[in-house]
Design an enzyme around this catalytic site. Structure first.
Site, PDB file in Angstrom:
ATOM      1  N   HIS A 161      27.135  24.430   9.310  1.00  0.00           N
ATOM      2  CA  HIS A 161      26.545  23.428  10.203  1.00  0.00           C
ATOM      3  C   HIS A 161      25.023  23.331  10.068  1.00  0.00           C
ATOM      4  O   HIS A 161      24.413  22.451  10.667  1.00  0.00           O
ATOM      5  CB  HIS A 161      26.861  23.741  11.668  1.00  0.00           C
ATOM      6  CG  HIS A 161      28.318  23.760  11.998  1.00  0.00           C
ATOM      7  ND1 HIS A 161      29.145  22.691  11.742  1.00  0.00           N
ATOM      8  CD2 HIS A 161      29.093  24.722  12.566  1.00  0.00           C
ATOM      9  CE1 HIS A 161      30.374  22.996  12.132  1.00  0.00           C
ATOM     10  NE2 HIS A 161      30.370  24.224  12.632  1.00  0.00           N
ATOM     11  N   GLY A 169      25.191  25.125  15.680  1.00  0.00           N
ATOM     12  CA  GLY A 169      26.470  25.827  15.694  1.00  0.00           C
ATOM     13  C   GLY A 169      26.440  27.220  15.110  1.00  0.00           C
ATOM     14  O   GLY A 169      27.280  27.565  14.282  1.00  0.00           O
ATOM     15  N   ASP A 180      37.620  25.647   7.990  1.00  0.00           N
ATOM     16  CA  ASP A 180      37.194  26.062   9.323  1.00  0.00           C
ATOM     17  C   ASP A 180      37.735  25.068  10.348  1.00  0.00           C
ATOM     18  O   ASP A 180      37.978  23.892  10.029  1.00  0.00           O
ATOM     19  CB  ASP A 180      35.664  26.071   9.351  1.00  0.00           C
ATOM     20  CG  ASP A 180      35.068  26.707  10.592  1.00  0.00           C
ATOM     21  OD1 ASP A 180      34.629  27.867  10.504  1.00  0.00           O
ATOM     22  OD2 ASP A 180      35.012  26.040  11.640  1.00  0.00           O
ATOM     23  N   HIS A 208      36.182  23.668  12.595  1.00  0.00           N
ATOM     24  CA  HIS A 208      35.149  22.678  12.892  1.00  0.00           C
ATOM     25  C   HIS A 208      34.716  21.972  11.602  1.00  0.00           C
ATOM     26  O   HIS A 208      34.621  22.596  10.547  1.00  0.00           O
ATOM     27  CB  HIS A 208      33.940  23.355  13.534  1.00  0.00           C
ATOM     28  CG  HIS A 208      34.281  24.113  14.793  1.00  0.00           C
ATOM     29  ND1 HIS A 208      34.786  25.400  14.758  1.00  0.00           N
ATOM     30  CD2 HIS A 208      34.204  23.759  16.096  1.00  0.00           C
ATOM     31  CE1 HIS A 208      35.010  25.807  16.008  1.00  0.00           C
ATOM     32  NE2 HIS A 208      34.667  24.837  16.830  1.00  0.00           N
ATOM     33  N   ASP A 264      38.598  30.588  12.562  1.00  0.00           N
ATOM     34  CA  ASP A 264      38.807  30.041  13.901  1.00  0.00           C
ATOM     35  C   ASP A 264      39.944  29.029  13.965  1.00  0.00           C
ATOM     36  O   ASP A 264      40.251  28.508  15.046  1.00  0.00           O
ATOM     37  CB  ASP A 264      37.517  29.429  14.458  1.00  0.00           C
ATOM     38  CG  ASP A 264      36.807  28.512  13.485  1.00  0.00           C
ATOM     39  OD1 ASP A 264      37.382  28.208  12.416  1.00  0.00           O
ATOM     40  OD2 ASP A 264      35.669  28.103  13.778  1.00  0.00           O
TER      41      ASP A 264
END
Length: 336
Positions: A99, A107, A135, A137, A217
């Protein structure tokens, strides 16, 4: 964990060097680099720095050794790409700060180390580098770093309606594949996404090198997503990509459950380096897992296998109609 399994012989490891400011300036603003270094040394952030550069916040905290840690993350990804160019598969679990923006933190990411791995491949004269982000995200910082560069194709499989709220199914172009999956995605659905979208897209691009951000995650039990994957699903996705590309770098990423994150990345290293998995974890490995604690994971959420096995049980569940339609829609856009 890898050491407890005797998976870290001396010739398998390299120490990540700290990237110098002049190296960091290739992708990051000089004023931002200087401000982060100064704040790290002083141990405090001015209100102006916090507002302009977004560090010194709960999302991007200031802590002792911050600059050295962030710069070494970049140095590790550069070294990983250099090793990959020698024919090795390089795994840099401390990497994955996808990020990080040119002039601000975002992030938990201060610099953008996966982008430096991609840049190292381009510096070596490669003309087709594939970036894949699994990920939970969206890998927004890497996508922004190479927007408009036809030498780089970017893929992200991430959770829909999840911060940073970029990478929707409508954001596609010939070098960009965004797959925003619905909450609760399972192994079965992830396999469909890989088989129908990611692998055909990668095959058509025919990359000379690969960088994968394997955030943990996306796993069942992570407190910052609602995805329901087993670590086996992530391992399979990464291995399918690595096996098809001559030079590969795999970096870490997010992961907010210590039990699932450590087991995922340790097992990934074991698979990438061809290790034999123990039928059950040795006692010192289980003791390590039993010693973890997390304010984000309640005791009643704990799974027994988080403490006594590397591999999760599969997380099947079939394929929901919305996932079928998502794949059909995106495949149509890309002609897959």
């Amino acid at each position: 964990m890898c050491d407890s399994l005797e998976w870290l012989e001396a010739d398998a490891c390299r120490e990540a060097p700290q990237a110098a400011p002049e190296v960091l300036r290739r992708l990051h603003d000089a004023a931002y680099i200087g401000a982060l270094k100064s704040a790290s040394e002083l141990g405090r952030v001015s209100p102006e720095q916090r507002e302009r550069y977004r560090f010194g916040t709960m999302e991007n905290p200031l802590f002792p050794g911050l600059f050295e840690r962030a710069a070494s993350t970049v140095g590790g990804s550069i070294l990983a790409a250099q090793l990959a160019l020698e024919g090795k598969v390089a795994f840099h679990p401390a990497g994955g700060t996808h990020h990080g923006k040119r002039d601000r933190a975002s992030g938990f990411c201060y610099f953008n180390d996966p982008a430096f791995a991609v840049l190292t491949f381009l510096d070596a004269g490669l003309e087709r580098v594939l970036y894949v982000d699994v990920d939970a995200h969206h890998g927004d910082g890497v996508f922004e770093a190479f927007a408009g560069d036809d030498r780089v194709a970017c893929v992200s499989i991430h959770e829909n309606d999840r911060w940073p709220n970029t990478g929707s199914a409508g954001e596609q172009d010939p070098r960009t594949l965004n797959v925003s999956v619905p909450w609760g995605v399972t192994d079965d659905e992830y396999n469909v996404v890989m088989e129908q979208l990611v692998l055909p897209f990668a095959t058509r691009f025919s990359p000379q090198a690969l960088v994968v951000t394997c955030g943990a995650d996306a796993l069942h039990g992570d407190p910052l997503s609602k995805m329901e994957l087993s670590n086996g699903a992530l391992w399979r996705a990464v291995l399918q990509l690595v096996e098809a590309v001559p030079a590969s770098v795999v970096v870490g990423g997010g992961g907010y459950n210590p039990w699932t994150t450590v087991r995922c990345w340790a097992g990934l290293w074991g698979l990438l380096s061809g290790r034999e998995f123990p039928s059950e974890l040795p006692q010192h490995a289980r003791t390590l897992l039993e010693g973890f604690d997390s304010d984000l994971v309640d005791e009643d959420e704990m799974e027994p296998f988080w403490r006594d096995s590397l591999a999760d049980p599969p997380m099947p569940g079939g394929t929901r109609p919305e996932v079928v339609e998502l794949c059909k829609e995106i495949a149509g856009v890309h002609g897959l």
